[in-house]
Design a protein around this motif. Structure first.
Motif, PDB file in Angstrom:
ATOM      1  N   PHE A  17     -39.511  38.886  -8.302  1.00 10.07           N
ATOM      2  CA  PHE A  17     -38.568  39.963  -8.003  1.00 10.07           C
ATOM      3  C   PHE A  17     -37.621  40.166  -9.180  1.00 10.07           C
ATOM      4  CE2 PHE A  17     -35.778  42.584  -5.596  1.00 10.07           C
ATOM      5  CZ  PHE A  17     -34.483  42.166  -5.862  1.00 10.07           C
ATOM      6  N   VAL A  18     -37.323  41.440  -9.461  1.00 16.70           N
ATOM      7  CA  VAL A  18     -36.362  41.775 -10.507  1.00 16.70           C
ATOM      8  C   VAL A  18     -35.136  42.459  -9.907  1.00 16.70           C
ATOM      9  CG1 VAL A  18     -35.938  43.132 -12.593  1.00 16.70           C
ATOM     10  CG2 VAL A  18     -38.149  41.973 -12.274  1.00 16.70           C
ATOM     11  N   ALA A  19     -35.358  43.549  -9.161  1.00 11.21           N
ATOM     12  CA  ALA A  19     -34.240  44.305  -8.611  1.00 11.21           C
ATOM     13  C   ALA A  19     -34.737  45.226  -7.507  1.00 11.21           C
ATOM     14  CB  ALA A  19     -33.556  45.134  -9.688  1.00 11.21           C
ATOM     15  N   SER A  20     -33.829  45.600  -6.593  1.00 14.34           N
ATOM     16  CA  SER A  20     -34.181  46.547  -5.543  1.00 14.34           C
ATOM     17  C   SER A  20     -32.990  47.431  -5.221  1.00 14.34           C
ATOM     18  CB  SER A  20     -34.670  45.838  -4.282  1.00 14.34           C
ATOM     19  OG  SER A  20     -33.629  45.086  -3.696  1.00 14.34           O
ATOM     20  N   ILE A  21     -33.283  48.568  -4.577  1.00 15.77           N
ATOM     21  CA  ILE A  21     -32.232  49.522  -4.241  1.00 15.77           C
ATOM     22  C   ILE A  21     -32.626  50.291  -2.988  1.00 15.77           C
ATOM     23  CG2 ILE A  21     -33.270  51.254  -5.778  1.00 15.77           C
ATOM     24  CD1 ILE A  21     -30.419  52.309  -6.297  1.00 15.77           C
ATOM     25  N   LYS A  22     -31.657  50.412  -2.092  1.00 13.81           N
ATOM     26  CA  LYS A  22     -31.734  51.425  -1.038  1.00 13.81           C
ATOM     27  C   LYS A  22     -30.290  51.803  -0.724  1.00 13.81           C
ATOM     28  CE  LYS A  22     -33.868  52.921   3.187  1.00 13.81           C
ATOM     29  NZ  LYS A  22     -34.716  52.598   4.354  1.00 13.81           N
ATOM     30  N   VAL A  23     -29.677  51.105   0.190  1.00 12.21           N
ATOM     31  CA  VAL A  23     -28.252  51.319   0.424  1.00 12.21           C
ATOM     32  C   VAL A  23     -27.439  50.552  -0.613  1.00 12.21           C
ATOM     33  CG1 VAL A  23     -26.368  51.034   2.057  1.00 12.21           C
ATOM     34  CG2 VAL A  23     -28.656  51.667   2.874  1.00 12.21           C
ATOM     35  N   ILE A  24     -27.882  49.340  -0.925  1.00 12.92           N
ATOM     36  CA  ILE A  24     -27.225  48.496  -1.925  1.00 12.92           C
ATOM     37  C   ILE A  24     -28.239  48.120  -2.997  1.00 12.92           C
ATOM     38  CG2 ILE A  24     -25.568  47.572  -0.271  1.00 12.92           C
ATOM     39  CD1 ILE A  24     -27.287  45.029  -0.168  1.00 12.92           C
ATOM     40  N   THR A  25     -27.741  47.618  -4.108  1.00 13.76           N
ATOM     41  CA  THR A  25     -28.626  47.119  -5.154  1.00 13.76           C
ATOM     42  C   THR A  25     -28.596  45.595  -5.158  1.00 13.76           C
ATOM     43  OG1 THR A  25     -26.849  47.275  -6.779  1.00 13.76           O
ATOM     44  CG2 THR A  25     -28.330  49.144  -6.601  1.00 13.76           C
ATOM     45  N   THR A  26     -29.745  45.007  -5.445  1.00  9.35           N
ATOM     46  CA  THR A  26     -29.873  43.554  -5.503  1.00  9.35           C
ATOM     47  C   THR A  26     -30.614  43.193  -6.779  1.00  9.35           C
ATOM     48  OG1 THR A  26     -30.005  43.483  -3.083  1.00  9.35           O
ATOM     49  CG2 THR A  26     -30.678  41.511  -4.276  1.00  9.35           C
ATOM     50  N   TYR A  64     -44.295  45.009 -15.730  1.00  7.09           N
ATOM     51  CA  TYR A  64     -43.305  45.399 -14.734  1.00  7.09           C
ATOM     52  C   TYR A  64     -43.936  46.349 -13.729  1.00  7.09           C
ATOM     53  CZ  TYR A  64     -39.567  43.097 -17.245  1.00  7.09           C
ATOM     54  OH  TYR A  64     -38.762  42.142 -17.825  1.00  7.09           O
ATOM     55  N   TYR A  65     -43.744  46.032 -12.452  1.00  3.30           N
ATOM     56  CA  TYR A  65     -44.351  46.801 -11.370  1.00  3.30           C
ATOM     57  C   TYR A  65     -43.284  47.468 -10.518  1.00  3.30           C
ATOM     58  CZ  TYR A  65     -48.570  44.106 -12.368  1.00  3.30           C
ATOM     59  OH  TYR A  65     -49.652  43.526 -12.991  1.00  3.30           O
ATOM     60  N   CYS A  66     -43.526  48.720 -10.192  1.00  2.00           N
ATOM     61  CA  CYS A  66     -42.701  49.453  -9.245  1.00  2.00           C
ATOM     62  C   CYS A  66     -43.219  49.135  -7.844  1.00  2.00           C
ATOM     63  CB  CYS A  66     -42.810  50.944  -9.543  1.00  2.00           C
ATOM     64  SG  CYS A  66     -41.889  52.030  -8.458  1.00  2.00           S
ATOM     65  N   ALA A  67     -42.308  49.026  -6.876  1.00  2.00           N
ATOM     66  CA  ALA A  67     -42.704  48.634  -5.531  1.00  2.00           C
ATOM     67  C   ALA A  67     -41.900  49.400  -4.492  1.00  2.00           C
ATOM     68  CB  ALA A  67     -42.495  47.135  -5.339  1.00  2.00           C
ATOM     69  N   ALA A  68     -42.537  49.622  -3.339  1.00  2.00           N
ATOM     70  CA  ALA A  68     -41.875  50.284  -2.223  1.00  2.00           C
ATOM     71  C   ALA A  68     -42.122  49.488  -0.950  1.00  2.00           C
ATOM     72  CB  ALA A  68     -42.402  51.711  -2.050  1.00  2.00           C
ATOM     73  N   ALA A  69     -41.061  49.310  -0.166  1.00  2.00           N
ATOM     74  CA  ALA A  69     -41.159  48.561   1.085  1.00  2.00           C
ATOM     75  C   ALA A  69     -40.493  49.359   2.199  1.00  2.00           C
ATOM     76  CB  ALA A  69     -40.491  47.206   0.940  1.00  2.00           C
ATOM     77  N   SER A  70     -41.126  49.379   3.355  1.00  2.00           N
ATOM     78  CA  SER A  70     -40.561  50.115   4.477  1.00  2.00           C
ATOM     79  C   SER A  70     -39.473  49.332   5.191  1.00  2.00           C
ATOM     80  CB  SER A  70     -41.668  50.491   5.470  1.00  2.00           C
ATOM     81  OG  SER A  70     -42.360  49.335   5.881  1.00  2.00           O
ATOM     82  N   ARG A  71     -39.453  48.012   4.976  1.00  2.00           N
ATOM     83  CA  ARG A  71     -38.434  47.196   5.605  1.00  2.00           C
ATOM     84  C   ARG A  71     -37.265  46.985   4.661  1.00  2.00           C
ATOM     85  NH1 ARG A  71     -42.533  42.570   7.209  1.00  2.00           N
ATOM     86  NH2 ARG A  71     -43.442  43.390   5.295  1.00  2.00           N
ATOM     87  N   PHE A  72     -36.088  46.868   5.222  1.00  3.37           N
ATOM     88  CA  PHE A  72     -34.868  46.715   4.441  1.00  3.37           C
ATOM     89  C   PHE A  72     -34.779  45.325   3.827  1.00  3.37           C
ATOM     90  CE2 PHE A  72     -30.718  47.573   3.050  1.00  3.37           C
ATOM     91  CZ  PHE A  72     -29.902  46.488   3.347  1.00  3.37           C
ATOM     92  N   GLY A  73     -34.200  45.244   2.639  1.00  4.21           N
ATOM     93  CA  GLY A  73     -33.931  43.952   2.018  1.00  4.21           C
ATOM     94  C   GLY A  73     -35.057  43.448   1.142  1.00  4.21           C
ATOM     95  N   LEU A  74     -35.631  44.350   0.324  1.00 12.24           N
ATOM     96  CA  LEU A  74     -36.745  43.979  -0.533  1.00 12.24           C
ATOM     97  C   LEU A  74     -36.331  42.934  -1.551  1.00 12.24           C
ATOM     98  CD1 LEU A  74     -39.619  44.409  -1.586  1.00 12.24           C
ATOM     99  CD2 LEU A  74     -38.735  46.337  -2.925  1.00 12.24           C
ATOM    100  N   SER A  75     -37.001  41.784  -1.526  1.00 10.86           N
ATOM    101  CA  SER A  75     -36.730  40.727  -2.494  1.00 10.86           C
ATOM    102  C   SER A  75     -37.946  39.832  -2.721  1.00 10.86           C
ATOM    103  CB  SER A  75     -35.544  39.872  -2.060  1.00 10.86           C
ATOM    104  OG  SER A  75     -35.851  39.213  -0.838  1.00 10.86           O
ATOM    105  N   ARG A  76     -39.017  40.055  -1.970  1.00  6.01           N
ATOM    106  CA  ARG A  76     -40.239  39.237  -2.107  1.00  6.01           C
ATOM    107  C   ARG A  76     -41.455  40.134  -2.188  1.00  6.01           C
ATOM    108  NH1 ARG A  76     -37.724  37.046   2.239  1.00  6.01           N
ATOM    109  NH2 ARG A  76     -39.376  37.734   3.631  1.00  6.01           N
ATOM    110  N   ALA A  77     -42.434  39.679  -2.942  1.00  2.00           N
ATOM    111  CA  ALA A  77     -43.657  40.468  -3.122  1.00  2.00           C
ATOM    112  C   ALA A  77     -44.391  40.677  -1.791  1.00  2.00           C
ATOM    113  CB  ALA A  77     -44.574  39.773  -4.126  1.00  2.00           C
ATOM    114  N   THR A  78     -44.244  39.740  -0.872  1.00  4.86           N
ATOM    115  CA  THR A  78     -44.931  39.848   0.421  1.00  4.86           C
ATOM    116  C   THR A  78     -44.375  40.975   1.287  1.00  4.86           C
ATOM    117  OG1 THR A  78     -43.468  38.135   1.268  1.00  4.86           O
ATOM    118  CG2 THR A  78     -45.647  37.437   0.511  1.00  4.86           C
TER     119      THR A  78
END
Length: 120
Positions: free
Chosen positions: A47-56, A91-105
Motif C-alpha cells: 500500500f502507498v496511499a488512498s483517498i475517498k473522504v480522507i487521505t491515508t 505503481y498500480y492504481c486501485a479501486a475498492a468499493s469498501r471504505f478504508g482501502l489499505s490492503r491489496a486484498t
C-alpha cells in the motif's frame, strides 16, 4: 466494467519528483475508495496511499507523496517528491468499493501499472 489506466512513470534521479495519473472509466472516481500500491522486484505489493473522504499514507511515503483526485476529469493522481532509490517499483492504481482501502486484498479493480525507476 471499470477500467484503470496509469501513466506518468519513468526514470528520475534521487531527490526528484514525478506525478502519476490514473484515468478511470466505467464509474466515477468519487464512487470508490481509490488508491495507489507498488511492487518492487522480488517483493510483495504494498500500500502507498488512498483517498475517498480522507487521505491515508504508508509511513514510508508520508510527507513526500500526495494523493489527489480530479472528479471532473475522473482521474486519480500521485504526486511524488524527494524520491529515493527504494521508491523504485511498478505503481498500480486501485479501486475498492469498501471504505478504508489499505490492503491489496480489499481491491476490486487494478490498473496494469506504470514503472517508476529512481536512480541514486
Amino acid at each position: 466494467q471499470v477500467r484503470l489506466v496509469e501513466s506518468g512513470g519513468g526514470l528520475v534521479q534521487a531527490g526528484g519528483s514525478l506525478t502519476l495519473a490514473c484515468a478511470v472509466s466505467g464509474r466515477t472516481v468519487s464512487t470508490y475508495d481509490m488508491g495507489w500500491f507498488r511492487q518492487a522486484p522480488g517483493k510483495e505489493r504494498e500500500f502507498v496511499a488512498s483517498i475517498k473522504v480522507i487521505t491515508t499514507y504508508a509511513d514510508s511515503v508520508k510527507g513526500r507523496f500526495t494523493i489527489s483526485r480530479d472528479n471532473a476529469k475522473n482521474t486519480l493522481y500521485l504526486q511524488m517528491n524527494s524520491l529515493k532509490a527504494e521508491d523504485t517499483a511498478v505503481y498500480y492504481c486501485a479501486a475498492a468499493s469498501r471504505f478504508g482501502l489499505s490492503r491489496a486484498t480489499q481491491v476490486d479493480y487494478w490498473g496494469k501499472g506504470t514503472l517508476v525507476t529512481v536512480s541514486s
